[in-house]
Motif scaffolding. Structure first.
Motif, PDB file in Angstrom:
ATOM      1  N   ALA A  79       0.813  -1.215   0.000  1.00  0.00           N
ATOM      2  CA  ALA A  79       0.000   0.000   0.000  1.00  0.00           C
ATOM      3  C   ALA A  79       0.847   1.265   0.000  1.00  0.00           C
ATOM      4  CB  ALA A  79      -0.922   0.001   1.216  1.00  0.00           C
ATOM      5  N   ASP A  80       0.254   2.335  -0.531  1.00  0.00           N
ATOM      6  CA  ASP A  80       0.831   3.671  -0.403  1.00  0.00           C
ATOM      7  C   ASP A  80       0.477   4.281   0.947  1.00  0.00           C
ATOM      8  OD1 ASP A  80       1.762   3.579  -3.044  1.00  0.00           O
ATOM      9  OD2 ASP A  80      -0.070   4.474  -3.827  1.00  0.00           O
ATOM     10  N   VAL A  81      -0.704   3.935   1.451  1.00  0.00           N
ATOM     11  CA  VAL A  81      -1.204   4.555   2.677  1.00  0.00           C
ATOM     12  C   VAL A  81      -2.123   3.584   3.397  1.00  0.00           C
ATOM     13  CG1 VAL A  81      -3.151   5.651   1.463  1.00  0.00           C
ATOM     14  CG2 VAL A  81      -2.346   6.618   3.626  1.00  0.00           C
ATOM     15  N   VAL A  82      -2.043   3.602   4.724  1.00  0.00           N
ATOM     16  CA  VAL A  82      -2.938   2.828   5.588  1.00  0.00           C
ATOM     17  C   VAL A  82      -3.881   3.817   6.266  1.00  0.00           C
ATOM     18  CG1 VAL A  82      -3.102   1.295   7.578  1.00  0.00           C
ATOM     19  CG2 VAL A  82      -1.192   1.058   5.976  1.00  0.00           C
ATOM     20  N   VAL A  83      -5.179   3.664   6.023  1.00  0.00           N
ATOM     21  CA  VAL A  83      -6.189   4.593   6.529  1.00  0.00           C
ATOM     22  C   VAL A  83      -6.880   3.958   7.728  1.00  0.00           C
ATOM     23  CG1 VAL A  83      -8.127   6.064   5.874  1.00  0.00           C
ATOM     24  CG2 VAL A  83      -6.529   5.265   4.120  1.00  0.00           C
ATOM     25  N   VAL A  84      -6.946   4.692   8.821  1.00  0.00           N
ATOM     26  CA  VAL A  84      -7.484   4.127  10.058  1.00  0.00           C
ATOM     27  C   VAL A  84      -8.206   5.205  10.845  1.00  0.00           C
ATOM     28  CG1 VAL A  84      -5.342   4.549  11.338  1.00  0.00           C
ATOM     29  CG2 VAL A  84      -6.875   2.717  12.067  1.00  0.00           C
ATOM     30  N   GLY A  85      -9.234   4.805  11.586  1.00  0.00           N
ATOM     31  CA  GLY A  85      -9.973   5.739  12.410  1.00  0.00           C
ATOM     32  C   GLY A  85      -9.237   6.090  13.691  1.00  0.00           C
ATOM     33  N   ALA A  86      -9.514   7.269  14.226  1.00  0.00           N
ATOM     34  CA  ALA A  86      -8.823   7.735  15.425  1.00  0.00           C
ATOM     35  C   ALA A  86      -9.054   6.816  16.616  1.00  0.00           C
ATOM     36  CB  ALA A  86      -9.263   9.165  15.753  1.00  0.00           C
ATOM     37  N   GLN A  87     -10.283   6.294  16.759  1.00  0.00           N
ATOM     38  CA  GLN A  87     -10.579   5.424  17.893  1.00  0.00           C
ATOM     39  C   GLN A  87      -9.760   4.139  17.822  1.00  0.00           C
ATOM     40  OE1 GLN A  87     -12.062   6.158  20.568  1.00  0.00           O
ATOM     41  NE2 GLN A  87     -12.138   4.155  21.539  1.00  0.00           N
ATOM     42  N   THR A  88      -9.598   3.605  16.621  1.00  0.00           N
ATOM     43  CA  THR A  88      -8.780   2.400  16.458  1.00  0.00           C
ATOM     44  C   THR A  88      -7.322   2.689  16.793  1.00  0.00           C
ATOM     45  OG1 THR A  88     -10.280   1.508  14.789  1.00  0.00           O
ATOM     46  CG2 THR A  88      -8.044   0.651  14.799  1.00  0.00           C
TER      47      THR A  88
END
Length: 266
Positions: A79-88
């Protein structure tokens, strides 16, 4: 109907897939096929128990295994980027991605940075900027939010070295605009690791192109949510099965959105 697996199969003689073989199995498709616009492809990766739980006592690690972690590492390395939520980020204690020597040449040939960036989707930007995710990244950590986010917190994030990406005009990021906003920064091969709320928002916005789902042969019961937690879709979104791997009773399924490339976000 086809039989993909039978317990009489002698799994002890089945060869373990190499990292290179896993990388070929999970290689990104041509980026023009994604539904998020700007030549992006958004892939989700989640693990769930047999009874549908996404975590045990707040963490996904008890549902994982060595094979799951191998695939997890390969997906990140592609991947170029890993997208994740703040709570996670807060629950899982997220750290920056580490370089993987076996992928250095592959990433260089594709014009990728040595590691994927971590992009945290957050409205309030209430994060601990003293954590390694912000103090030790190989490439700057990104914060994805809306243009209406508190100016003081945006400034604080930037002082901490984070790069702020705006995806929407409100206080929070618009999920439909996140893939294109990241692609505009050259981050087109996108991987989201949730959590359930963020993954549900991407699915609801019609920009989730692919789902990689690890199914653990474990039951946990309790109140844990499903892998997606969001508003009910008007109609079920169709996905097609692209592949299934098995090791130690764990199933690793890969599904592609059936209408990927036809419902483009504006």
């Amino acid at each position: 109907m086809r039989r993909l697996f039978h317990p009489s199969t002698d799994r002890r003689t089945a060869p373990q897939w190499s990292v290179e073989e896993i990388a070929e199995e999970y290689a990104y498709p041509p980026l023009g096929e994604g539904s998020g616009g700007a030549g992006s492809w958004l892939r989700g990766n989640m693990v769930a128990s047999l009874d549908g739980a996404v975590h045990h006592q707040g963490r996904s690690q008890p549902l994982s295994c060595k094979a799951d972690m191998r695939i997890f590492g390969v997906l990140r390395a592609l991947a170029d980027v890993v997208v994740v939520g703040a709570q996670t980020v807060r629950q899982e204690g997220y750290r920056p991605a580490k370089p993987r020597s076996g992928f250095a040449g592959r990433r260089a040939a594709l014009g990728q940075a040595p590691v994927p960036a971590i992009a945290v989707v957050s409205a309030g930007l209430e994060l601990d900027f003293t954590q390694p995710l912000f103090t030790e990244p190989v490439v700057p950590t990104l914060l994805v939010t809306g243009r209406g986010a508190p100016e003081g917190r945006v400034a604080r994030a930037r002082r901490a070295g984070a790069e702020v990406v705006f995806a929407g005009e409100g206080a929070a990021a618009d999920p439909a605009r996140v893939p294109a906003a990241l692609a505009a920064h050259g981050l087109r091969r996108q991987l989201t690791e949730g959590g359930p709320k963020l993954l549900g928002e991407f699915a609801g916005a019609g920009v989730l192109d692919e789902l990689c789902l690890s199914i653990a042969p474990r039951i946990v019961a309790g109140p844990a949510p499903r892998i997606m937690n969001g508003p009910l879709l008007p109609d079920p979104d169709e996905f097609t099965l692209e592949g299934v791997l098995e090791e130690g009773g764990f199933l690793f399924a890969r599904y592609r959105r059936a209408r990927a490339g036809t419902d483009r976000a504006e």
